[in-house]
Design a protein around this motif. Sequence first.
Motif, PDB file in Angstrom:
ATOM      1  N   THR A 259       4.796  69.521  25.786  1.00 34.78           N
ATOM      2  CA  THR A 259       3.805  68.930  26.687  1.00 34.78           C
ATOM      3  C   THR A 259       3.263  70.011  27.613  1.00 34.78           C
TER       4      THR A 259
ATOM      5  N   HIS B 100      16.287  67.732  29.249  1.00 32.44           N
ATOM      6  CA  HIS B 100      16.959  67.999  27.960  1.00 32.44           C
ATOM      7  C   HIS B 100      17.824  69.264  28.088  1.00 32.44           C
TER       8      HIS B 100
ATOM      9  N   LEU C  66      12.459  68.936  20.856  1.00 36.79           N
ATOM     10  CA  LEU C  66      11.536  68.879  21.977  1.00 36.79           C
ATOM     11  C   LEU C  66      10.385  67.931  21.626  1.00 36.79           C
ATOM     12  N   GLU C  67      10.046  67.008  22.495  1.00 40.32           N
ATOM     13  CA  GLU C  67       8.823  66.201  22.369  1.00 40.32           C
ATOM     14  C   GLU C  67       8.744  65.364  21.104  1.00 40.32           C
TER      15      GLU C  67
ATOM     16  N   ASN D 120       9.184  65.211  36.517  1.00 41.96           N
ATOM     17  CA  ASN D 120       8.645  64.117  35.730  1.00 41.96           C
ATOM     18  C   ASN D 120       8.953  62.814  36.461  1.00 41.96           C
TER      19      ASN D 120
ATOM     20  N   GLU E  51      11.345  68.599  33.655  1.00 44.53           N
ATOM     21  CA  GLU E  51      11.142  68.805  32.216  1.00 44.53           C
ATOM     22  C   GLU E  51      10.277  70.031  31.996  1.00 44.53           C
ATOM     23  N   LEU E  52      10.389  70.601  30.797  1.00 47.15           N
ATOM     24  CA  LEU E  52       9.654  71.825  30.476  1.00 47.15           C
ATOM     25  C   LEU E  52       8.200  71.489  30.160  1.00 47.15           C
TER      26      LEU E  52
ATOM     27  N   ASP F  49       7.903  57.266  28.881  1.00 42.58           N
ATOM     28  CA  ASP F  49       8.312  58.544  29.461  1.00 42.58           C
ATOM     29  C   ASP F  49       7.164  59.315  30.089  1.00 42.58           C
ATOM     30  N   ILE F  50       5.943  58.993  29.674  1.00 39.83           N
ATOM     31  CA  ILE F  50       4.766  59.696  30.204  1.00 39.83           C
ATOM     32  C   ILE F  50       3.559  58.796  29.967  1.00 39.83           C
TER      33      ILE F  50
ATOM     34  N   ARG G 220       6.770  62.306  21.729  1.00 38.70           N
ATOM     35  CA  ARG G 220       5.401  62.484  22.231  1.00 38.70           C
ATOM     36  C   ARG G 220       4.468  63.030  21.158  1.00 38.70           C
TER      37      ARG G 220
ATOM     38  N   ASP H 163      18.530  67.493  18.556  1.00 37.15           N
ATOM     39  CA  ASP H 163      17.620  67.067  19.611  1.00 37.15           C
ATOM     40  C   ASP H 163      16.368  67.941  19.532  1.00 37.15           C
TER      41      ASP H 163
END
Lengths: 384, 135
Positions: free
Chosen positions: B95, B7, A132-133, B118, B127-128, B74-75, A136, A130
């Motif tokens: 982010t 997460h 992060l981001e 979020n 979320e971080l 998601d955003i 995105r 998994d």
Amino acid sequence: MARALSSFRPVFVAGVGLHPYRKYSPTPYVALGLAAVREALTDAGARWGDIESAYVASALLGMAPGRPMLRHLGASGLSITHVENASASGSSAFRLAALEVASGQSDLVVAIGVDKPAMVELGARQAVLDLLERDRVSAFTHFALLAQRYADAYGATPEDFARVAAKNLANGARNPYAQRREPRSVADIVAAAPLAGFLTSPQSCPVGEGAAAAILASEDGLKRLQFERKRTVRVLSSASRSERLYDDEGGFDAALTEETVRDALADAGVSPGALDVVELHDAFSVEELLYTERMGLCDPGDAPRRLKAGHFDIGGEVAVSASGGLIAMGHPLGPTGLGQIAEITRQLRGEAEGRQHPDAKTGLAHMVGLGAVCVAHVLQRDAE
Amino acid sequence: MGARIEHPTLYGEGAAGPALYGARCAACGRVSFPRQSFGCEGCGAYGEAMAPVELAARGTLLSFAFVRKHMGADIAAPFAIGEIRLDDGPVIRCTLADALDERALHAGQRVSGVLAHNPKSGADVLELRFAPEGR
């Protein structure tokens, strides 16, 4: 590397062919691939029965698309091997074909790249890690982060990045195989639809459909084809590497490029300054600035000035992406690396009609693939 | 607090603020993120050699990009992605906080993480995000 390609018997490009790159159409991939192979056979003066082995590069078509396509040339029973190496698939197929000829196992081998746009699951998605981001940070955002760093380091402007696309779109307008054939001004590119950071839509390569093929030959293979000596192009070197750990973790594309191209040039005995034509992985504009510098075509931070002065134009010091590059010619994945070989071969023969770089003798092909991997080849007009 | 972490295998609330879940290789000392025991990218040691560590969500901004096109639900674009060298070693991309002024960001800036709501994932999901320190 224990032995360089040049330490084996010589390998030549005897024929190249393309199906124009374009947006997705209902045409089956079989028709695209066959068009490219037939053009390459004609170019080489070869019959399909002469070809002993085929490497088929595709990243998106699924398992084993090769024989369902190649059987329509006559089911000759030749060796068929599929190659998937992300964006570098075609480059890796070319490398394997070159090595098969160099080893003496075959005299005439074809490398074919063919693809159509499709959604595929990435291997990294199945690596059970998994991240992060992940969703995105798309490819354009990855390169926008690099562009921001480049701007911070060297004071580059939005126009400096856009100018890469302006040059490559102008070249693509002169290439009948290119997907994008409309020149655009720097101002127009800066003002186009934004993606991330400095990057706008024309600074990102289109992923469409197409095909490319190259026939590789030994001396014996050339004799068998009664190939015209003055049209021969020799494959001087082949280098292939993957990402390792770098101090600059975010800048792995450029660091990997530097190492791989250094290997390719060293094995070829060619200095960066001796290159006349370079086809590089300009999926996004900033890459051309980073890679021309790290390949040694100019000093760090000097690429924007060189570009503006026309040094990388057709007719400049070194023609960078005379084909239009990925930005204009397009990036259908499997074919892309072989399309570079086709362009360089035509340039070195003096057959790049409408976009010929004067007196091109030596060329470099460079692709980066997801992972990351990097593959580079040096080609040279045969001395005789 | 009752809120769910977006997460939970990647980060959570540590002893002194948000923490990212990484690993330190017992053989070569390399600290990596995300946590895994498949093997160390530095030396190939694996399994129990990959000792779990918590990495402080603090570091230095290396780069950033305002994303203006995004397909996911998601955003909403625009949003900002930061490339951050954590004080504990790894470089991550995360982010950034909402509504940051692009002109207020620069490489070399100190940034730290916050667990933020979020709304796109549900009002109770955290979320971080990273933001400049002292903002």
